[in-house]
Design a protein around this motif. Sequence first.
Motif, PDB file in Angstrom:
ATOM      1  N   SER A 130       0.831  -1.197   0.000  1.00 43.04           N
ATOM      2  CA  SER A 130       0.000   0.000   0.000  1.00 43.04           C
ATOM      3  C   SER A 130       0.873   1.257   0.000  1.00 43.04           C
ATOM      4  CB  SER A 130      -0.960  -0.055   1.187  1.00 43.04           C
ATOM      5  OG  SER A 130      -1.010   1.144   1.875  1.00 43.04           O
ATOM      6  N   GLU A 131       2.020   1.191   0.646  1.00 45.63           N
ATOM      7  CA  GLU A 131       2.961   2.323   0.575  1.00 45.63           C
ATOM      8  C   GLU A 131       3.385   2.563  -0.865  1.00 45.63           C
ATOM      9  OE1 GLU A 131       5.068   1.209   4.684  1.00 45.63           O
ATOM     10  OE2 GLU A 131       6.277   2.558   3.478  1.00 45.63           O
ATOM     11  N   LYS A 132       3.584   1.456  -1.610  1.00 48.90           N
ATOM     12  CA  LYS A 132       3.944   1.583  -3.031  1.00 48.90           C
ATOM     13  C   LYS A 132       2.816   2.248  -3.815  1.00 48.90           C
ATOM     14  CE  LYS A 132       6.970  -2.372  -3.590  1.00 48.90           C
ATOM     15  NZ  LYS A 132       6.912  -3.791  -3.927  1.00 48.90           N
ATOM     16  N   ALA A 133       1.592   1.793  -3.562  1.00 42.22           N
ATOM     17  CA  ALA A 133       0.447   2.318  -4.309  1.00 42.22           C
ATOM     18  C   ALA A 133       0.237   3.803  -4.029  1.00 42.22           C
ATOM     19  CB  ALA A 133      -0.813   1.529  -3.972  1.00 42.22           C
ATOM     20  N   PHE A 134       0.443   4.212  -2.775  1.00 40.11           N
ATOM     21  CA  PHE A 134       0.175   5.602  -2.402  1.00 40.11           C
ATOM     22  C   PHE A 134       1.428   6.480  -2.521  1.00 40.11           C
ATOM     23  CE2 PHE A 134      -3.562   3.670  -0.627  1.00 40.11           C
ATOM     24  CZ  PHE A 134      -4.515   4.669  -0.572  1.00 40.11           C
ATOM     25  N   GLY A 135       2.588   5.853  -2.495  1.00 46.55           N
ATOM     26  CA  GLY A 135       3.822   6.632  -2.589  1.00 46.55           C
ATOM     27  C   GLY A 135       4.295   7.209  -1.271  1.00 46.55           C
ATOM     28  N   GLY A 145     -14.097  -9.817 -16.140  1.00 43.24           N
ATOM     29  CA  GLY A 145     -12.843 -10.341 -16.681  1.00 43.24           C
ATOM     30  C   GLY A 145     -11.797  -9.268 -16.973  1.00 43.24           C
ATOM     31  N   ALA A 146     -12.253  -8.074 -17.325  1.00 40.86           N
ATOM     32  CA  ALA A 146     -11.319  -7.007 -17.702  1.00 40.86           C
ATOM     33  C   ALA A 146     -10.608  -6.393 -16.497  1.00 40.86           C
ATOM     34  CB  ALA A 146     -12.062  -5.912 -18.471  1.00 40.86           C
ATOM     35  N   THR A 147     -11.089  -6.677 -15.304  1.00 46.72           N
ATOM     36  CA  THR A 147     -10.474  -6.106 -14.091  1.00 46.72           C
ATOM     37  C   THR A 147     -10.133  -7.233 -13.110  1.00 46.72           C
ATOM     38  OG1 THR A 147     -12.737  -5.672 -13.296  1.00 46.72           O
ATOM     39  CG2 THR A 147     -11.514  -3.788 -14.216  1.00 46.72           C
ATOM     40  N   GLY A 148      -9.497  -8.240 -13.641  1.00 49.27           N
ATOM     41  CA  GLY A 148      -8.989  -9.316 -12.795  1.00 49.27           C
ATOM     42  C   GLY A 148     -10.074 -10.181 -12.175  1.00 49.27           C
ATOM     43  N   GLY A 149     -11.293 -10.071 -12.707  1.00 49.80           N
ATOM     44  CA  GLY A 149     -12.391 -10.863 -12.157  1.00 49.80           C
ATOM     45  C   GLY A 149     -13.124 -10.178 -11.018  1.00 49.80           C
ATOM     46  N   SER A 170      -7.226   0.596 -10.252  1.00 49.10           N
ATOM     47  CA  SER A 170      -5.843   1.028 -10.497  1.00 49.10           C
ATOM     48  C   SER A 170      -5.000   0.868  -9.234  1.00 49.10           C
ATOM     49  CB  SER A 170      -5.817   2.473 -10.994  1.00 49.10           C
ATOM     50  OG  SER A 170      -6.459   3.318 -10.061  1.00 49.10           O
ATOM     51  N   CYS A 171      -5.600   1.095  -8.085  1.00 51.68           N
ATOM     52  CA  CYS A 171      -4.874   0.931  -6.823  1.00 51.68           C
ATOM     53  C   CYS A 171      -4.690  -0.567  -6.507  1.00 51.68           C
ATOM     54  CB  CYS A 171      -5.622   1.642  -5.704  1.00 51.68           C
ATOM     55  SG  CYS A 171      -4.701   1.699  -4.161  1.00 51.68           S
ATOM     56  N   HIS A 172      -5.745  -1.334  -6.664  1.00 52.29           N
ATOM     57  CA  HIS A 172      -5.662  -2.770  -6.335  1.00 52.29           C
ATOM     58  C   HIS A 172      -4.757  -3.543  -7.303  1.00 52.29           C
ATOM     59  CE1 HIS A 172      -8.449  -3.483  -2.913  1.00 52.29           C
ATOM     60  NE2 HIS A 172      -8.900  -2.307  -3.278  1.00 52.29           N
ATOM     61  N   GLU A 173      -4.454  -2.970  -8.466  1.00 56.39           N
ATOM     62  CA  GLU A 173      -3.516  -3.620  -9.391  1.00 56.39           C
ATOM     63  C   GLU A 173      -2.145  -3.809  -8.767  1.00 56.39           C
ATOM     64  OE1 GLU A 173      -3.894  -1.415 -13.261  1.00 56.39           O
ATOM     65  OE2 GLU A 173      -3.735  -3.479 -13.999  1.00 56.39           O
ATOM     66  N   THR A 174      -1.837  -2.967  -7.767  1.00 53.62           N
ATOM     67  CA  THR A 174      -0.550  -3.089  -7.048  1.00 53.62           C
ATOM     68  C   THR A 174      -0.363  -4.486  -6.473  1.00 53.62           C
ATOM     69  OG1 THR A 174      -1.094  -0.861  -6.297  1.00 53.62           O
ATOM     70  CG2 THR A 174       0.887  -1.879  -5.375  1.00 53.62           C
ATOM     71  N   VAL A 175      -1.458  -5.125  -6.082  1.00 48.63           N
ATOM     72  CA  VAL A 175      -1.373  -6.455  -5.474  1.00 48.63           C
ATOM     73  C   VAL A 175      -1.988  -7.525  -6.388  1.00 48.63           C
ATOM     74  CG1 VAL A 175      -1.109  -5.860  -3.040  1.00 48.63           C
ATOM     75  CG2 VAL A 175      -3.388  -5.791  -4.069  1.00 48.63           C
ATOM     76  N   LYS A 176      -1.736  -7.359  -7.684  1.00 44.66           N
ATOM     77  CA  LYS A 176      -2.215  -8.327  -8.682  1.00 44.66           C
ATOM     78  C   LYS A 176      -1.744  -9.744  -8.318  1.00 44.66           C
ATOM     79  CE  LYS A 176      -2.193  -9.209 -13.677  1.00 44.66           C
ATOM     80  NZ  LYS A 176      -1.672  -8.800 -14.995  1.00 44.66           N
TER      81      LYS A 176
END
Lengths: 174, 174
Positions: A101-106, B131-135, B157-163
């Motif tokens: 989350s630190e990565k996502a928010f910077g 499907g276009a947003t990781g399910g 876009s934020c949750h993509e950090t933890v794909k």
Amino acid sequence: MRRIVFVLVAVVALASAVAHMAPASGQADGETAPIFGVKIPARYRDWRLISVAHEEGNLNDLRAILGNDVAIKASREGNRPFPDGTIIARLAWSYVRLEESEKAFGHLQSFVAGPPKNGVQFMVKDSRKYGATGGWGFAQFDDGKPADEAVQKTCFSCHETVKARDFVFNRYAP
Amino acid sequence: MRRIVFVLVAVVALASAVAHMAPASGQADGETAPIFGVKIPARYRDWRLISVAHEEGNLNDLRAILGNDVAIKASREGNRPFPDGTIIARLAWSYVRLEESEKAFGHLQSFVAGPPKNGVQFMVKDSRKYGATGGWGFAQFDDGKPADEAVQKTCFSCHETVKARDFVFNRYAP
């Protein structure tokens, strides 16, 4: 006859569903903690949420307060004192920085629950049995084992601070 | 005949118990949020706890992550990706100093959940539909009303950090 069989199957299915989903309330298991004689209630981790908290200082944890059905009902309706049969559970975990989350928010942003910490505590309402301590029995378990008597003795003296709210620190989080 | 009546009464009693206690999973109510078309799941506040967190900075809240039965099962068993039918709820409350605990400890000690804050968010797993947003479908509701489209757009876009963890920040707190 076919109808009876159908009905019986339905009963079994429903009974199984209830057994699977019902939050445990009174059942208890394992070793008894000293002083108040409280055991760890069965399946307390399935209980519903009352509130959450963060403790600073030496405790340094994130915690959740869960309640059995009696506790949840009383908490939502604002009933005080809590009725006999109420059990409140306090779980706590290490206070851990979430790097993703630190990565996502910077910047420094999120703290999450890490491994369990500071034991699991219970307050059990039985106004007759625990009349000398406001109707509450207290217990702490560390890694599933009762903490020693010295630890159990600290519970009530601290909770006396909130005698006006039936000795309960937490408030229901809607 | 008496036996059939007894069985029927048992069925009704059990059905009523299930209806009362079962955490809702798929049912939804109220207005539909834009983009992913998610509604507030019925009785999500009765869902079991996945984990807790504290957000610093502008968010400045305490939060709880709850899950429907599918989410709890997958969380506990560590199943990834989460199966279709998973719904995860993120509740948040103001980060409030608990004065009674400061008194008991003699120094700044506890922060607890105050009034609700930062809306309630949901992640709904439907691998075909989303499907276009990781399910995952995402939604935020403020005071029970869907947040506007600009807010909903920020979720994925934020949750993509933890794909790598199926787009879910939280980890199950044992």
